[in-house]
Scaffold this motif. Sequence first.
Motif, mmCIF file in Angstrom:
data_model
loop_
_atom_site.group_PDB
_atom_site.id
_atom_site.type_symbol
_atom_site.label_atom_id
_atom_site.label_comp_id
_atom_site.label_asym_id
_atom_site.label_seq_id
_atom_site.Cartn_x
_atom_site.Cartn_y
_atom_site.Cartn_z
ATOM 1 N N ALA A 81 0.873 -1.174 0.000
ATOM 2 C CA ALA A 81 0.000 0.000 0.000
ATOM 3 C C ALA A 81 0.910 1.225 0.000
ATOM 4 O O ALA A 81 1.607 1.490 0.988
ATOM 5 C CB ALA A 81 -0.930 0.014 1.202
ATOM 6 N N TYR A 82 0.908 1.934 -1.098
ATOM 7 C CA TYR A 82 1.819 3.063 -1.296
ATOM 8 C C TYR A 82 1.617 4.114 -0.207
ATOM 9 O O TYR A 82 0.495 4.477 0.128
ATOM 10 C CB TYR A 82 1.561 3.679 -2.672
ATOM 11 C CG TYR A 82 2.630 4.637 -3.144
ATOM 12 C CD1 TYR A 82 3.718 4.183 -3.867
ATOM 13 C CD2 TYR A 82 2.537 5.989 -2.877
ATOM 14 C CE1 TYR A 82 4.697 5.051 -4.318
ATOM 15 C CE2 TYR A 82 3.505 6.877 -3.319
ATOM 16 C CZ TYR A 82 4.583 6.410 -4.039
ATOM 17 O OH TYR A 82 5.551 7.286 -4.475
ATOM 18 N N ASP A 83 2.723 4.595 0.347
ATOM 19 C CA ASP A 83 2.655 5.548 1.453
ATOM 20 C C ASP A 83 3.739 6.608 1.282
ATOM 21 O O ASP A 83 4.888 6.286 0.940
ATOM 22 C CB ASP A 83 2.846 4.824 2.789
ATOM 23 C CG ASP A 83 2.617 5.754 3.967
ATOM 24 O OD1 ASP A 83 1.469 5.840 4.423
ATOM 25 O OD2 ASP A 83 3.585 6.404 4.407
ATOM 26 N N ASN A 84 3.380 7.856 1.527
ATOM 27 C CA ASN A 84 4.320 8.969 1.419
ATOM 28 C C ASN A 84 4.914 9.394 2.756
ATOM 29 O O ASN A 84 6.084 9.761 2.837
ATOM 30 C CB ASN A 84 3.622 10.176 0.788
ATOM 31 C CG ASN A 84 3.336 9.982 -0.686
ATOM 32 O OD1 ASN A 84 4.239 9.816 -1.492
ATOM 33 N ND2 ASN A 84 2.060 9.984 -1.037
ATOM 34 N N VAL A 85 4.103 9.349 3.807
ATOM 35 C CA VAL A 85 4.552 9.885 5.093
ATOM 36 C C VAL A 85 5.776 9.138 5.614
ATOM 37 O O VAL A 85 6.683 9.736 6.208
ATOM 38 C CB VAL A 85 3.404 9.858 6.120
ATOM 39 C CG1 VAL A 85 3.900 10.308 7.492
ATOM 40 C CG2 VAL A 85 2.255 10.750 5.666
ATOM 41 N N LEU A 86 5.845 7.830 5.384
ATOM 42 C CA LEU A 86 6.977 7.065 5.902
ATOM 43 C C LEU A 86 8.284 7.436 5.201
ATOM 44 O O LEU A 86 9.364 7.244 5.755
ATOM 45 C CB LEU A 86 6.692 5.566 5.791
ATOM 46 C CG LEU A 86 5.559 5.082 6.719
ATOM 47 C CD1 LEU A 86 5.212 3.634 6.446
ATOM 48 C CD2 LEU A 86 5.923 5.294 8.185
ATOM 49 N N TYR A 87 8.210 7.962 3.976
ATOM 50 C CA TYR A 87 9.429 8.500 3.361
ATOM 51 C C TYR A 87 9.876 9.778 4.063
ATOM 52 O O TYR A 87 11.076 10.070 4.142
ATOM 53 C CB TYR A 87 9.225 8.726 1.858
ATOM 54 C CG TYR A 87 9.704 7.548 1.053
ATOM 55 C CD1 TYR A 87 10.971 7.528 0.484
ATOM 56 C CD2 TYR A 87 8.907 6.421 0.905
ATOM 57 C CE1 TYR A 87 11.424 6.427 -0.234
ATOM 58 C CE2 TYR A 87 9.349 5.318 0.195
ATOM 59 C CZ TYR A 87 10.609 5.328 -0.371
ATOM 60 O OH TYR A 87 11.071 4.229 -1.070
ATOM 61 N N GLY A 88 8.902 10.538 4.584
ATOM 62 C CA GLY A 88 9.287 11.675 5.420
ATOM 63 C C GLY A 88 10.040 11.217 6.653
ATOM 64 O O GLY A 88 11.036 11.839 7.062
ATOM 65 N N VAL A 89 9.577 10.111 7.251
ATOM 66 C CA VAL A 89 10.293 9.546 8.404
ATOM 67 C C VAL A 89 11.696 9.110 7.977
ATOM 68 O O VAL A 89 12.668 9.319 8.707
ATOM 69 C CB VAL A 89 9.505 8.361 8.990
ATOM 70 C CG1 VAL A 89 10.272 7.728 10.155
ATOM 71 C CG2 VAL A 89 8.112 8.818 9.447
ATOM 72 N N ALA A 90 11.830 8.518 6.783
ATOM 73 C CA ALA A 90 13.151 8.123 6.291
ATOM 74 C C ALA A 90 14.070 9.338 6.184
ATOM 75 O O ALA A 90 15.275 9.256 6.481
ATOM 76 C CB ALA A 90 13.018 7.432 4.935
ATOM 77 N N GLY A 91 13.512 10.475 5.756
ATOM 78 C CA GLY A 91 14.310 11.698 5.706
ATOM 79 C C GLY A 91 14.779 12.125 7.081
ATOM 80 O O GLY A 91 15.903 12.642 7.239
ATOM 81 N N GLU A 92 13.952 11.899 8.101
ATOM 82 C CA GLU A 92 14.360 12.206 9.470
ATOM 83 C C GLU A 92 15.473 11.281 9.949
ATOM 84 O O GLU A 92 16.333 11.676 10.737
ATOM 85 C CB GLU A 92 13.160 12.123 10.414
ATOM 86 C CG GLU A 92 12.163 13.243 10.245
ATOM 87 C CD GLU A 92 12.778 14.606 10.538
ATOM 88 O OE1 GLU A 92 13.260 14.811 11.667
ATOM 89 O OE2 GLU A 92 12.778 15.462 9.628
#
Length: 523
Positions: A178-189
């Motif tokens: 299930a494609y998710d964008n917010v977790l890539y923000g977490v990866a940036g953190e």
Amino acid sequence: MRIRNSIVFLAAAALAAAPAGAQQALPFAQAELDAQVQRALREFQVPGAAIAIVKDGRVVMERGFGVRRLGEAAPVDEHTLFQIASNSKAFTSAALAMLVDEGKLGWDDRVIDHLPWFRLSDPYATREFTIRDLLTHRSGMGLGAGDLLWYRSTYSPREVMERIRVVPLVTSFRSAYAYDNVLYGVAGEVVAAVSGQRWEDFVRDRMFAPLGMTESVTLASRTPAGGNVAVPHSRFQGALRVVRADTMDNNAAAAAIVASVHDLARWMIAQLDSGRIAGSERRLWSAARTREMWTGVTPIPIGGGAPQLAAYTPNFHLYGLGWFLRDYRGMKVATHTGGAAGMTSRTVLVPELKLGIVMLTNGESPAMTAVPWWIMDRYLGAPATDWVGGFAAAARAGEENAAQVEARATAGRTANTRPALPLERYAQAYDDPMYGRATLAMEGRGLVLRFAKSPAFVADLEHWHFDTFVARWRDRTIPDAYVTFRLTPQGGIGGFEMAAVSPLADFSFDYQDLHFVPAPAAR
């Protein structure tokens, strides 16, 4: 990130001059490509596009087509900046790969060991969630979960990430894509926590700078004002118009980069040579990390596509670390798309051929796939396929299906009904556990819905039937939504739910995840 479904109207394709110094012969006449692009721009009603092709470590072509803004003469060229949206995700995975090479983290490190504040709704998933999980869309949350937290909102990046702690898992952890964008923000953190540099500065200093990507920026807010920048376009009720550009800066590691094909050609060369900087022995990341990024992790279901696109259907389809991985005519392909308001793009890498293609557009359409697939066919010596015609037919079929869905909904509407309560009774503040505050207020003779943290989300409510209304957003790039109120046994308002009116609404408008209840002061 998001890919929007629309067909946009006729725009002239004013060709920019081909750059000097093309290194290799193309497997097609330049006029053939020009004809394909012009046809795609006409068919899908896109004002402008830019394409770069790299082969065997060299730039073969970088070229602009059409105009930056409808009705104006300024042409798109190879230096024109476009929002690349979710094509940014590969930069995030590469940043983490560099830190893996440096021994500062491992793909299977737990996220909470680097970000102790990280939480999901499930304690087990929170405890076991790894860096690899952040990148591979297998969290158990639903499609696009949390996107309304960051999309055109004033929430800070940290607030966006912390608010997903209440999003329920709809499948078991690691069991489904299930494609998710917010977790890539977490990866940036994670990049920031491990490197000591914010994601946007790490990518600029440690990738853009050594690769010579001097035109591109890591945040939309850093885009030079008045520069060579494409303007986004979207269609509403048959008319194409300029729309406001998305920023995405509060979820930067998922979607914030603004780039030219001139710069992205350098990026593709590095990708196809396992992180090596062209003309140098220096590598940004190792060959081992490239293999890991291009190894499939999460299987993606393969559906029966439109009959006109049978050749497009893969035999395998997976998500790796920042890349979709699939086959095409016996070749492994690493690819990604990007979609923002009025902007769509695609990057295609064929590692076995050392071939890379990127197409950026300032419209919302499948042109960004149709043309790269035509180019790839020429390099593969494949039978001719009418990709523009096929994708156009599929888009028309999608719109016809959506019209039928909406027509059935209209036919099922019960006429001559009224809301159970006077409109003034619905006018109050409401809270959703994930999103936060929304308000309904009487303005004139009708109700107006406002999302407190999202200034663009202002809608006039039109009565549909019973206690269901339709939210007509004043910003017409936001898809309409049903708003259905629940009443309590005592005759009060228990809250309201939302759902998209059209099946073509992008999954990032995850209205179905919102469950508003009266705010404490209103209860």
